[in-house]
Write a protein that holds these residues in place. Structure first.
Motif, short mmCIF file in Angstrom:
data_model
loop_
_atom_site.label_atom_id
_atom_site.label_comp_id
_atom_site.label_asym_id
_atom_site.label_seq_id
_atom_site.Cartn_x
_atom_site.Cartn_y
_atom_site.Cartn_z
N CYS A 50 -0.17 3.90 2.57
CA CYS A 50 0.22 3.54 3.94
C CYS A 50 1.72 3.78 4.16
O CYS A 50 2.12 4.30 5.20
N LEU A 95 -7.08 2.61 7.56
CA LEU A 95 -7.35 3.09 6.20
C LEU A 95 -6.85 2.09 5.17
O LEU A 95 -7.52 1.83 4.16
N MET A 96 -5.69 1.50 5.43
CA MET A 96 -5.14 0.51 4.50
C MET A 96 -6.07 -0.71 4.42
O MET A 96 -6.38 -1.20 3.34
N SER A 136 0.85 -1.19 0.00
CA SER A 136 0.00 0.00 0.00
C SER A 136 0.89 1.24 0.00
O SER A 136 1.50 1.59 1.02
N ASN A 167 -9.25 -0.86 5.20
CA ASN A 167 -10.55 -0.49 4.63
C ASN A 167 -10.51 -0.36 3.11
O ASN A 167 -11.56 -0.36 2.46
N ARG A 168 -9.29 -0.24 2.57
CA ARG A 168 -9.17 -0.17 1.11
C ARG A 168 -9.27 -1.55 0.45
O ARG A 168 -9.31 -1.64 -0.77
N LYS A 217 -11.17 -4.12 -0.96
CA LYS A 217 -12.54 -4.24 -1.47
C LYS A 217 -12.87 -5.71 -1.73
O LYS A 217 -12.10 -6.43 -2.38
#
Length: 645
Positions: free
Chosen positions: A346, A418-419, A343, A421-422, A424
């Protein structure tokens, strides 16, 4: 503005518990359960519920509202953003009081007293000043722990008293730390004359200092948060006052590999001091003080532009920041069994966080701004990540001798979150049929909302009457939907959704979400849910969950507290996968043994981010709505979608 708000919130004066409750709600970005609030304030959940009722009435008078959601708790709603910002500034950035306990206040008093005294301080003097007759051993132990963060030592000299030993600049950093309340009023009275004198400043000069500082910084590329900017102003006041009483200060600065003079922060500090000297007296600072203030500026800088994170700007800090960032990501990868280095966002965001921390590591200080961040942050809805964060922070402290502040933990946690939650989830598209019991025209709103909000989940959607459906193969459609009237009919297609009349568009969207969980194939990707009953004899004894562990596997134990207590045991590199739910048997409508549940989860993640994301979703929903787990055990539901519906 402050005077107006002081009057507006005057009803909280002298009401310590109500004020503490209000501040907890004000600071929280999410709902807070009554159990969580009760734990923070040291009262019962029933007391919190009663207090909320009283508080709601008073807050409504000033256009503030407390909303409640079942299983999630309470949240303060402020509709006017400008009003919200004024309130948050009044209570947080320049907050003259916090929700500290009396114990916290005693610890802070002792630290201020010791740090501002040139002579040893006797324990009996502290007892007299604090008006206590009992031993202060617990408070002094906490004092020692805080001193350790700054590489300082509490030395006791028999018959003389106690004093703090260590480098002068580290004592100064802690002295500013325990100033704590960054209040606009420069005449704070901490009840200690010597400590007060360290920061004494006339209001006109204080306003002038702040104006000069802000005007100078606005012409620079350096950015500070409001709180960090205020702290630097306090440092300037401190050194101005020291200049008037000490001709030459020896800060005993640690020699470290870092060329501070190449930084933009160094240029900014010099400009601020030069501009202050043009208007006020006492700002002829030595190079040592300028060097130290540059360190503070680097520690305080808000690195939101990644292009600034270069060796040219931050010299040796970059290498250490990269090393410490990689340590964090390696540990996270090991715990989650995925590659967290892929990421780019990140990697960049963590480096920004670790540059200021790297300077503190080099200085051997775990400095922070103490504004009660531990009382503000609530990550209970992310139990697995929160558990891993605690372990990683502990390992980091062992490796680098640095203790993250609560705010630093929150920033790192948010970056990790955040990483994750990315990630998908892949999903297949569903074939839907809307049963037009009372005519095709009546289904138009339902069909529109499905196509408008959920098109990415739908392969095709068709409106059919019952006799048309009887002529097509059974597996033509994944799901059937119909109007609310269908609840009164025996429809053999088993509709999973009934559209009620008069719903708004948002209500339609919210009510339709659950039918698409099946598109993610949780039930195919994860092992079958198996239910196990706990023998009632373990009601008052330890339940030997270890007997169900796979051999030679180390498990992470996560406790999700509350009136429904949930114990989660995880192993994410298992050869054999299973998902077991342990609960006491039901006796009528109640559970024998109380509200105690165990989840034993064995998965083989092996880099499968899809599977990890599913696990996180399930655990987050369990933490957010424990009653779902209770219902699942009661009805023995083996469909993972039930965690979300």
């Amino acid at each position: 503005m402050d005077l107006d708000l002081s009057h507006t919130f005057g009803f909280l004066d002298g009401q310590a518990r109500f004020k503490a409750l209000f501040l907890l709600l004000l600071r929280s970005e999410t709902y807070m359960t009554s159990d969580r609030l009760a734990e923070e304030l040291g009262v019962t959940s029933r007391t919190i519920k009663n207090d909320i009722l009283t508080l709601k009435k008073e807050l409504a008078k000033v256009d503030l509202f407390v909303t409640a959601k079942q299983s999630q708790g309470y949240k303060l709603e402020i509709t006017d953003e400008a009003y919200e910002n004024q309130i948050k500034e009044f209570f947080q950035i320049y907050q003259p009081r916090t929700i500290d306990t009396e114990y916290d206040n005693r610890v802070q008093y002792i630290l201020r007293r010791l740090l501002s005294s040139n002579l040893p301080v006797k324990t009996e003097f502290l007892q007299y000043e604090l008006n206590v007759s009992y031993s202060l051993s617990k408070e002094l132990q906490k004092v020692k722990e805080i001193l350790l963060d700054y590489d300082l030592t509490l030395v006791v000299k028999p018959h003389y008293g106690m004093l703090i030993e260590g480098a002068a600049f580290k004592k100064i950093m802690l002295t500013i730390r325990v100033y704590k309340y960054f209040d606009k009023n420069p005449t704070h009275d901490f009840g200690i004359a010597e400590y007060n004198r360290l920061f004494t400043c006339e209001q006109t000069e204080m306003d002038g200092i702040r104006k000069v500082f802000y005007e100078t910084i606005m012409q620079s590329r350096i950015v500070f948060s409001d709180i960090n900017a205020e702290r630097i102003i306090i440092y300037l006041r401190y050194f101005r006052n020291q200049n008037s009483v000490i001709k030459r200060m020896d800060l005993e600065l640690t020699g470290i590999e870092f060329d501070y003079q190449r930084t933009e922060e160094y240029d900014l500090v010099n400009k601020v001091i030069k501009n202050l000297n043009n208007q006020f007296e006492g700002y002829m600072f030595s190079e040592d003080i300028i060097q130290f203030l540059t360190y503070i500026a680097v520690i305080s800088t808000d690195l939101y532009r990644f292009r600034d994170c270069t060796i040219e700007n931050y010299d040796s800090l970059i290498a250490l920041a990269e090393e410490t960032r990689n340590f964090l990501l390696r540990e996270l990868s090991r715990y989650l069994q995925i590659d967290t280095f892929d990421s780019e966002v990140c990697l960049k965001d963590l480096l920004k966080i670790m540059i200021p921390i790297s300077l503190k590591i080099k200085l051997y200080v775990s400095d922070s701004i103490d504004l009660g961040y531990g009382n503000i942050r609530n990550n209970e809805q992310e139990p697995l990540l929160q558990h891993i964060m605690k372990k990683i922070c502990h390992q980091f402290q062992l490796q680098y001798g640095y203790k993250f502040s609560e705010n630093e933990k929150h920033m790192i946690f948010s970056t990790f979150l955040l990483m994750l939650n990315r990630i998908k989830l892949d999903h297949r598209k569903l074939r839907l049929a809307i049963i037009a019991i009372d005519g095709r025209l009546s289904t138009q709103q339902l069909k529109f909302n499905l196509q408008h909000h959920f098109s990415e989940y739908i392969e095709r959607i068709e409106t059919k009457v019952l006799y048309e459906l009887d002529s097509v193969p059974y597996n033509t459609y994944n799901y059937y939907l119909c109007s609310n009237y269908g609840k009164n009919m025996n429809i053999h297609h088993s509709p999973i959704y009934f559209a009620e009349e008069g719903m708004t568009e948002l209500e339609y969207v919210d009510s339709l979400k659950h039918i698409f969980f099946d598109a993610f194939d949780y039930n195919k990707k994860l092992p079958k849910i198996v239910f196990e009953e706990i023998d009632p004899k373990y009601k008052f004894n330890h339940f030997p969950i270890e007997a169900y562990f796979q051999k030679e596997c180390d498990y992470e134990c996560i406790e999700i507290p509350g009136h429904i207590h949930i114990n989660v045991y995880l192993h994410l590199s298992s050869k054999k996968e299973n998902f077991q739910l342990f609960s006491f048997p039901q006796n009528g409508s109640t559970q024998i043994g109380g509200d105690e549940y165990y989840l034993l989860i064995n998965l083989n993640i092996n880099g499968d981010k899809q599977k990890l994301r599913m696990l996180l979703d399930i655990l987050n929903h369990v933490a957010m709505d424990k009653d779902k787990l209770v219902l699942l055990c009661k009805e023995k539901q083996t469909d993972y979608n039930q965690f979300f519906i």
